[in-house]
Design an enzyme around this catalytic site. Structure first.
Site, PDB file in Angstrom:
ATOM      1  CD  GLU A 136      43.725  79.620  88.478  1.00  0.00           C
ATOM      2  OE1 GLU A 136      44.393  80.046  87.499  1.00  0.00           O
ATOM      3  OE2 GLU A 136      42.491  79.703  88.542  1.00  0.00           O
ATOM      4  CE  LYS A 144      41.302  82.125  82.469  1.00  0.00           C
ATOM      5  NZ  LYS A 144      41.957  81.713  81.233  1.00  0.00           N
TER       6      LYS A 144
HETATM    7  O1  F6P Z   1      39.461  77.546  82.326  1.00  0.00           O
HETATM    8  C1  F6P Z   1      39.928  78.061  81.133  1.00  0.00           C
HETATM    9  C2  F6P Z   1      41.083  77.301  80.572  1.00  0.00           C
HETATM   10  O2  F6P Z   1      41.567  78.024  79.507  1.00  0.00           O
HETATM   11  C3  F6P Z   1      40.749  75.869  80.155  1.00  0.00           C
HETATM   12  O3  F6P Z   1      40.126  75.794  78.937  1.00  0.00           O
HETATM   13  C4  F6P Z   1      42.082  75.233  80.213  1.00  0.00           C
HETATM   14  O4  F6P Z   1      41.983  73.851  80.196  1.00  0.00           O
HETATM   15  C5  F6P Z   1      42.607  75.792  81.505  1.00  0.00           C
HETATM   16  O5  F6P Z   1      42.142  77.135  81.520  1.00  0.00           O
HETATM   17  C6  F6P Z   1      44.091  75.748  81.695  1.00  0.00           C
HETATM   18  O6  F6P Z   1      44.784  76.458  80.696  1.00  0.00           O
HETATM   19  P1  F6P Z   1      46.325  76.291  80.460  1.00  0.00           P
HETATM   20  O7  F6P Z   1      46.594  74.881  80.045  1.00  0.00           O
HETATM   21  O8  F6P Z   1      46.685  77.273  79.389  1.00  0.00           O
HETATM   22  O9  F6P Z   1      47.045  76.602  81.755  1.00  0.00           O
END
Ligand code: F6P
Length: 549
Positions: free
Chosen positions: A212, A513
């Site tokens: 995302e 994912k």
């Molecule tokens: O939803 C899973 C997760 O790994 C969370 O624990 C984390 O806060 C989020 O995705 C975002 O991850 P990143 O900071 O690596 O983009």
């Protein structure tokens, strides 16, 4: 470690809870004028009143016994000592080091992490001052007026919640925006309001691989370059917050514009790290430092106060009582504080991603007790006009936490008194309800009688004895916000410690994912229609492609 259900206090609590489940709070208050003194705690100007819970002194004694038998204190010490308590990932858990404003060392693998923590903080301070003062300009020489944090989960919810909470302290010249969802509507709607020459993007991602965030960051870069038409503009309009320098550089952000953090900071506990850059930009570094100091004060309290007077321990134990001994499925976080409108959303992640686990620390599947609750909530008074009906008269037990400031930071007429009145009234109504005879007398006074009265009566009774805890504080300063967040973080720790689970990994997000990665190319109209999924998923993909054509 024995499983929690094997602990002597757990067994005693099972029998005890069957009695206190039917505790009559009217009677409990009437028979003990000192109930509030017994069941309340003070921390600075924060007052925690847990007297409206279904507890007796014996309940609390057994709960503290449980905490001791589950070795909460020892586990707490291991976390503060930088041991790899996140054992499935072999990582220390040291968000407490990020808010350590004192000379204390925090070590990971024998190495003090504080010099690096201080170094990043000082870079945040310099950068924040530069942007806020107008010394840092956009590519065409214009002052930055809008900062967009692009991140998701812990790289979004914590900073978003804190920026909402601290809005009264924000500079009028700098807006903070948050883009998290991969839904194009999120970034498109945000960018539509912004001027590329005056916009700074923070790409916030611990891993710098999150689909995302990388998709949104790419679209933001395209938007910027479409307008400024010079690749060099990226250096003035993009900074990164990450642990992954290589990926930051590959994206095109100079690593001198990167603010680092470390793998011993969990995403949902990262707002205290450089992930909080957007907070510092929005309210100024001094306020950000006050936020850290507030959290540190709570850390010290959590680390040193005896269990009996330890706020996170008490909150955690009350939660265990309802979750494991009274079949409560959820917990409602109800801030009577509009600035805390994202508090429940943030703690939904902190709590549910931390303690939504079914494997214990010894590698066994948990079969005979419940772990993390469903966390939900909404700012009062809005919630009253939405879901409180169920809280008062539904068939479910929902323990509620009310959070409220005695003073408003945005005073206006008698708004705040009305807010307080509503908050306190709700705790009173939940606890003491309206008895059958009171409801009957009211109806009779209105001239209702006979069969009509009999039919109406059950709908007019409030059963009461619905537990709530109230956190009353003077006002929502950065310091107080820091301590409130740390309080709930440590509450989650206490519960995870008792449930014998690892509160610091999140493997449960991986399967979705991976499957999304597989489905993505199958949505391409040129790709053959997939047959490799189940009939439902194959069908959904085919139908979506039909609509997309
Ligand atoms: O939803 C899973 C997760 O790994 C969370 O624990 C984390 O806060 C989020 O995705 C975002 O991850 P990143 O900071 O690596 O983009």
């Amino acid at each position: 470690m024995p499983t929690p259900t094997e602990l002597p206090a757990w067994k005693k609590l099972k029998a005890h809870a069957a009695q206190v489940r039917n505790l009559d709070l009217r009677q409990a208050f009437a028979s003990d004028p000192a109930r509030v003194e017994t069941f309340s705690l003070t921390f600075e100007d924060l007052f925690l009143d847990y007297s409206k819970n279904l507890v007796t002194e014996e309940s609390m004694r057994l709960l503290f016994e449980l905490a001791r038998e589950a070795k909460v204190e020892e586990q707490r010490a291991r976390m503060f000592a930088g041991e790899a308590v996140n054992f499935t990932e072999g990582r220390a858990v040291l968000h407490v080091a990020l808010r350590n404003r004192k000379a204390r060392a925090f070590k990971v693998d024998g190495q003090d992490v504080m010099p690096e923590v201080r170094d990043v903080l000082s870079r945040i301070e310099t950068f924040t001052d530069e942007v806020r003062s107008g010394r840092w300009l956009g590519h065409t020489g214009k002052k930055i007026t809008d900062v967009v944090n692009i991140g998701i989960g812990g790289s979004d919810l914590g900073p978003l919640m804190a920026c909402h909470a601290l809005a009264p302290y924000a500079s009028k010249d700098l807006n903070a925006w948050f883009v998290s969802n991969v839904d194009p509507a999120h970034i498109a709607d945000t960018l539509a309001k912004l001027d590329p020459e005056r916009t700074l993007f923070i790409v916030a991602s611990k891993t710098f691989t999150t689909q995302e965030t990388m998709t949104n960051a790419g679209s933001a870069r395209d938007w910027l370059l479409a307008s400024l038409k010079d690749d060099a503009a990226v250096a003035k309009h993009f900074v990164a917050v990450s642990t992954n320098a290589k990926a930051v550089s590959a994206f095109g952000i100079d690593t001198k514009n990167m603010f680092g953090f470390w793998d011993w900071v969990g995403g949902r506990y990262s707002l205290w790290s450089a992930i909080g850059l957007v907070i510092a930009l929005y309210v100024g570094f001094e306020r950000f430092a006050e936020l850290l100091a507030g959290a540190q004060a709570m850390d010290e309290h959590f680390e040193t106060a005896p269990l009996e007077t330890n706020l996170p321990v008490v909150l955690g134990l009350l939660g265990i009582l309802y979750n494991d001994f009274m079949d409560a499925q959820s917990v409602a976080l109800l801030p009577y504080d509009q600035h805390l409108d994202r508090f429940a959303a943030h703690f939904q992640q902190v709590d549910m991603e931390s303690n939504g686990k079914r494997a214990d620390r010894d590698g066994h599947l948990i079969k005979d007790y419940q772990t993390g609750p469903i966390v939900w909530g909404e700012a009062g008074t809005n919630g009253q006009h939405a879901f409180y009906q169920l809280l008062h008269q539904g068939t479910k037990l929902v323990p509620c936490d009310f959070l409220v400031a005695a003073r408003s930071l945005t005073p206006l007429g008698d708004h705040h008194q009305k807010l307080l009145a509503n908050c306190f009234a709700q705790t009173e109504a939940l606890a003491f309800g309206k008895t059958e005879s009171e409801a009957r007398a009211e109806l009779e006074q209105q001239g209702v009688e006979g069969e009509t009265l009999a039919k109406l009566l059950p709908s007019k009774i409030f059963p009461g004895n619905r537990p709530s805890t109230t956190l009353l504080y003077k006002e929502l300063t950065p310091h107080r916000l820091g301590s409130l967040i740390a309080l709930y973080e440590h509450k989650v720790f206490v519960q995870g410690a008792i449930w014998n689970i690892n509160s610091f990994d999140q493997w449960g997000v991986e399967l979705g994912k991976a499957l999304a990665g597989k489905i993505l190319p199958e949505l391409d109209p040129k790709a053959p229609l997939p047959t490799g999924h189940d009939a439902s998923t194959n069908g959904l993909i085919a139908r979506a492609r039909h609509f997309m054509a």
